[in-house]
Design a protein around this motif. Structure first.
Motif, mmCIF file in Angstrom:
data_model
loop_
_atom_site.group_PDB
_atom_site.id
_atom_site.type_symbol
_atom_site.label_atom_id
_atom_site.label_comp_id
_atom_site.label_asym_id
_atom_site.label_seq_id
_atom_site.Cartn_x
_atom_site.Cartn_y
_atom_site.Cartn_z
ATOM 1 N N LEU A 318 30.900 30.012 24.038
ATOM 2 C CA LEU A 318 31.013 28.559 24.241
ATOM 3 C C LEU A 318 30.403 28.215 25.639
ATOM 4 O O LEU A 318 29.723 26.988 25.864
ATOM 5 N N SER A 320 27.880 29.464 27.215
ATOM 6 C CA SER A 320 26.478 29.610 27.079
ATOM 7 C C SER A 320 25.796 28.505 26.361
ATOM 8 O O SER A 320 24.907 27.681 26.718
ATOM 9 N N LEU A 321 26.755 27.931 25.160
ATOM 10 C CA LEU A 321 26.044 26.986 24.559
ATOM 11 C C LEU A 321 26.286 25.583 25.178
ATOM 12 O O LEU A 321 25.265 24.754 25.125
ATOM 13 N N LYS A 322 27.220 25.314 26.182
ATOM 14 C CA LYS A 322 27.502 24.108 26.797
ATOM 15 C C LYS A 322 26.149 24.147 27.915
ATOM 16 O O LYS A 322 25.678 23.059 28.361
ATOM 17 N N GLU A 324 23.276 25.426 27.517
ATOM 18 C CA GLU A 324 22.035 25.078 26.997
ATOM 19 C C GLU A 324 21.905 23.790 26.650
ATOM 20 O O GLU A 324 20.942 23.079 26.686
ATOM 21 N N GLN A 325 22.902 23.098 26.199
ATOM 22 C CA GLN A 325 23.229 21.710 25.849
ATOM 23 C C GLN A 325 22.624 20.803 27.353
ATOM 24 O O GLN A 325 22.187 19.833 27.091
ATOM 25 N N LYS A 356 18.638 22.116 24.718
ATOM 26 C CA LYS A 356 18.540 22.688 23.370
ATOM 27 C C LYS A 356 19.373 21.945 22.411
ATOM 28 O O LYS A 356 20.645 21.677 22.400
ATOM 29 N N GLU A 358 20.072 21.688 19.531
ATOM 30 C CA GLU A 358 21.336 22.231 18.208
ATOM 31 C C GLU A 358 22.453 22.580 18.972
ATOM 32 O O GLU A 358 23.611 23.099 18.462
ATOM 33 N N ALA A 359 22.387 23.084 20.429
ATOM 34 C CA ALA A 359 23.510 23.663 21.059
ATOM 35 C C ALA A 359 24.672 22.703 20.837
ATOM 36 O O ALA A 359 25.855 23.421 20.798
ATOM 37 N N GLU A 360 24.708 21.536 21.196
ATOM 38 C CA GLU A 360 26.052 20.572 21.081
ATOM 39 C C GLU A 360 26.631 20.687 19.642
ATOM 40 O O GLU A 360 27.826 20.642 19.735
ATOM 41 N N GLU A 362 26.262 23.201 17.528
ATOM 42 C CA GLU A 362 26.922 24.452 17.506
ATOM 43 C C GLU A 362 28.046 24.677 18.202
ATOM 44 O O GLU A 362 29.200 25.370 17.818
ATOM 45 N N TYR A 363 28.098 24.262 19.269
ATOM 46 C CA TYR A 363 29.507 24.178 20.091
ATOM 47 C C TYR A 363 30.526 23.430 19.626
ATOM 48 O O TYR A 363 31.610 24.166 19.515
#
Length: 379
Positions: A318, A320-322, A324-325, A356, A358-360, A362-363
Motif C-alpha cells: 500500500l 508503494s502504491l501511494k 506511485e500515485q 501512475k 492506475e495506482a490510486e 489499485e490502492y
C-alpha cells in the motif's frame, strides 16, 4: 540416462568440470528458465554453486558432491531437454528430449578452469584494509584499516547501502547548493556517517545531513564523533519522526527500520518536501494486523505468524502504491538486515513527477478488500 550419468560422474571425479548449463524447458510451468552449476571452493572444500535464473531474479544454493548427481538427474528427467557441459578436456552438448536416448556431441574446450574461490575479493566503495576514520571510531575497523571479524556483516551492510545510494545519484539535484539529507531514526548512525563520508569526502559533494533519533545518549555519542572528525555539515538532533517540522526541503530522506507507523510519517514528510530520493526499510508493521479482514483468507490468517508476515507485505504494498500515485517510481529491493531485525526489504522511491494513473485505483481496491485504514492515507 546411463550415458549422461557416466559422463557426469567421470567429469566430477577427475575434477575437469568448469560449468554446466541446463536450458530448454520441458514444461512452461517450471518457474525458472535456466540453471547453471559451477564448482566453488568454500573453506577448502569443493561445493557446487547452483544458479536459478527466473524472469526477474536470480537465486543461488550450494550442493556437495553427493547431492550434485541426483540434482542433475532430476533436472534432466523432469525439467530441461538440453545440457551444455564445459570441461577442461572439451565442451559437451547433450540433447536429452528423450533422457534414455540422449545425443552427446563433443567439441574442443572453449573455457579454462578459473579459481574456485567462492569469496572473491569484492570491490567495496569503502574498502577493507584501508583506514576509514568513522569506521575506526565506531569500532568496525582497527587502526590499520582491517575490518574486525565480528563486525564484517555490518561492514557489508554499510557498503550495500552505499551501492544503493550510488545507483540513485543521477536522480539527486546537480546544483551547487548543499545536498540536504535527513536520516529518520538514525540510531548509532553507521549509515549516516557512511553517507556523509561517501558524498562529501569521496565524491566532493556539498552536503547537509541531519540524523534524527529518540535516544539522547545516541545523539550525544554521534554528535561527539562528528565533531571530533570535523564532519562539517553533519548534525544529529533529538526528536520524534512524527513531530519533526522543518520548512526547508530535503533532497533525500532515509529511514531504516523505523518502527510501524514511524515509517509512514517519514514517507509523508519526504513526499511533502518533494524529496528526489527516498530509501526506506520498514520494520514492525503492526498497524493493519487487527484491521485486516478477509473471509476467504481466514483459514490462513488464523496462524499468527502467517498473518504477521502478510500484514507486512500488505502494508508495504500500500505504501508503494501511494508513492506511485504521488509521482514516484518505486522499486522494492533486498537490503542486508540489521542484527536486531530480519527485515530486509527496502522501498526505493525516485521522484519522476509522473503519477501512475492506475495506482490510486489499485490502492483503493486493496484497502477496501482488506477493510484497512493505513496511516499512509494521509498522503
Amino acid at each position: 540416462m546411463d550415458k549422461i550419468n557416466t559422463l557426469f560422474t567421470e567429469t566430477i571425479e577427475n575434477g575437469s568440470l568448469i560449468k554446466i548449463v541446463f536450458s530448454g524447458l520441458r514444461k512452461k510451468t517450471i518457474p525458472y528458465h535456466r540453471v547453471t552449476v559451477r564448482p566453488v571452493l568454500i573453506q577448502a572444500e569443493v561445493f557446487y554453486q547452483v544458479e536459478f535464473q527466473y524472469s526477474n531474479k536470480v537465486t543461488h544454493e550450494n550442493l556437495n558432491e553427493e547431492q550434485l548427481l541426483p540434482f542433475c538427474n532430476h533436472l534432466i528427467a523432469g525439467e530441461f531437454k538440453q545440457i551444455n557441459l564445459f570441461c577442461t578436456d572439451g565442451d559437451y552438448q547433450i540433447l536429452a528430449a528423450k533422457p534414455d536416448k540422449p545425443r552427446i556431441l563433443k567439441k574442443p574446450p572453449s573455457k579454462e578452469l578459473s579459481s574456485l574461490e567462492h569469496n572473491k575479493k569484492k570491490q567495496y566503495i569503502l574498502p577493507d584494509h584501508t583506514p576509514c576514520d568513522f569506521l575506526i571510531r565506531l569500532g568496525v575497523m582497527d587502526q590499520s584499516g582491517n575490518v574486525i571479524q565480528k563486525h564484517y556483516a555490518k561492514f557489508r551492510q554499510i557498503n550495500r547501502f552505499l551501492e544503493i545510494v550510488s545507483d540513485a545519484l543521477d536522480s539527486l539535484p546537480k546544483q551547487q547548493k548543499p545536498l540536504r539529507i535527513i536520516d529518520f531514526g538514525c540510531g548509532k548512525a553507521y549509515l549516516t556517517f557512511a553517507l556523509y563520508h561517501y558524498l562529501k569526502k569521496q565524491l566532493g559533494r556539498n552536503v547537509e545531513i541531519i540524523g534524527l533519533d529518540l535516544k539522547k545518549d545516541v545523539i550525544d555519542f554521534c554528535s561527539r564523533i562528528a565533531q571530533d572528525l570535523n564532519y562539517e555539515g553533519l548534525q544529529f538532533q533529538l526528536g520524534d519522526i512524527a513531530d519533526y517540522t522543518d520548512e526547508e526541503k530535503a533532497d533525500m530522506v532515509v529511514t531504516l527500520h523505523a518502527c510501524d507507523t514511524a515509517t509512514d510519517y517519514a514517507l509523508i514528510k519526504a513526499v511533502g518536501w518533494d524529496a528526489s530520493v527516498i530509501l526506506s526499510v520498514p520494520c514492525c508493521q503492526h498497524e493493519l494486523f487487527d484491521q485486516m479482514s478477509s473471509e476467504l483468507h481466514a483459514p490462513m490468517m488464523k496462524h499468527g505468524i502467517l498473518k504477521e508476515r502478510f500484514c507486512a507485505i500488505l502494508t508495504d504494498g500500500l505504501r508503494s502504491l501511494k508513492l506511485e500515485q504521488r509521482g514516484y517510481q518505486v522499486t522494492l529491493i533486498e537490503f542486508t538486515s540489521l542484527e536486531h531485525t530480519s527485515k530486509n526489504i527496502m522501498i526505493r522511491a525516485i521522484k519522476t513527477g509522473k503519477p501512475k494513473p492506475e495506482a490510486e485505483e489499485e490502492y483503493l481496491r486493496l484497502k477496501e478488500y482488506w477493510s484497512v485504514n493505513p496511516t499512509i492515507d494521509q498522503l
